[in-house]
Write a protein that holds these residues in place. Structure first.
Motif, PDB file in Angstrom:
ATOM      1  N   THR A 123      -9.003  -7.321  -3.310  1.00  0.00           N
ATOM      2  CA  THR A 123      -8.319  -6.033  -3.262  1.00  0.00           C
ATOM      3  C   THR A 123      -8.409  -5.489  -1.842  1.00  0.00           C
ATOM      4  O   THR A 123      -9.431  -5.629  -1.169  1.00  0.00           O
ATOM      5  CB  THR A 123      -8.924  -5.015  -4.247  1.00  0.00           C
ATOM      6  N   VAL A 124      -7.310  -4.880  -1.422  1.00  0.00           N
ATOM      7  CA  VAL A 124      -7.235  -4.267  -0.096  1.00  0.00           C
ATOM      8  C   VAL A 124      -6.706  -2.851  -0.289  1.00  0.00           C
ATOM      9  O   VAL A 124      -5.653  -2.660  -0.906  1.00  0.00           O
ATOM     10  CB  VAL A 124      -6.298  -5.052   0.847  1.00  0.00           C
ATOM     11  N   VAL A 125      -7.442  -1.869   0.223  1.00  0.00           N
ATOM     12  CA  VAL A 125      -7.054  -0.471   0.069  1.00  0.00           C
ATOM     13  C   VAL A 125      -7.259   0.239   1.394  1.00  0.00           C
ATOM     14  O   VAL A 125      -8.302   0.065   2.045  1.00  0.00           O
ATOM     15  CB  VAL A 125      -7.909   0.227  -1.022  1.00  0.00           C
ATOM     16  N   GLY A 126      -6.279   1.038   1.790  1.00  0.00           N
ATOM     17  CA  GLY A 126      -6.419   1.824   3.019  1.00  0.00           C
ATOM     18  C   GLY A 126      -5.110   2.455   3.420  1.00  0.00           C
ATOM     19  O   GLY A 126      -4.105   2.352   2.704  1.00  0.00           O
ATOM     20  N   THR A 127      -5.121   3.098   4.559  1.00  0.00           N
ATOM     21  CA  THR A 127      -3.902   3.711   5.090  1.00  0.00           C
ATOM     22  C   THR A 127      -2.918   2.608   5.462  1.00  0.00           C
ATOM     23  O   THR A 127      -3.296   1.617   6.088  1.00  0.00           O
ATOM     24  CB  THR A 127      -4.239   4.566   6.322  1.00  0.00           C
TER      25      THR A 127
END
Length: 89
Positions: free
Chosen positions: A6-10
């Motif tokens: 999973t990749v989460v960010g702006t």
């Protein structure tokens, strides 16, 4: 052996490209991918096949964490069985 990344960010240009290149360099195949951008927030989930990978899961986790920090996003890796067990109703 499969894992969930999973990749989460702006949201920013190149997130998918950098993560995909990282996996390719380590012979990790992307089996499935889903991504979306919600109000400027990037969210991606990948199912990957680690069976041909050149490094063990724990090393991949650490290297992806470092990559995430360099891109100012959070990247986590979980074995598919653990992920499935956590999300069972």
């Amino acid at each position: 052996m499969n894992a969930i990344i999973t990749v989460v960010g702006t949201d920013q240009v190149g997130i998918i490209a950098k993560v995909s290149a990282f996996l390719s360099e380590r012979s990790i195949n992307i089996e499935d991918i889903s991504q979306t951008v919600l109000s400027g927030n990037f969210v991606m989930m990948m199912m990957v096949d680690l069976s041909q990978g050149s490094k063990p899961l724990e090393v991949i986790k650490e290297e992806l964490s470092v990559l995430g920090k360099s891109m100012e996003v959070s990247i986590s890796v979980m074995h598919e069985r653990v992920f499935s067990a956590m999300h069972r109703i």
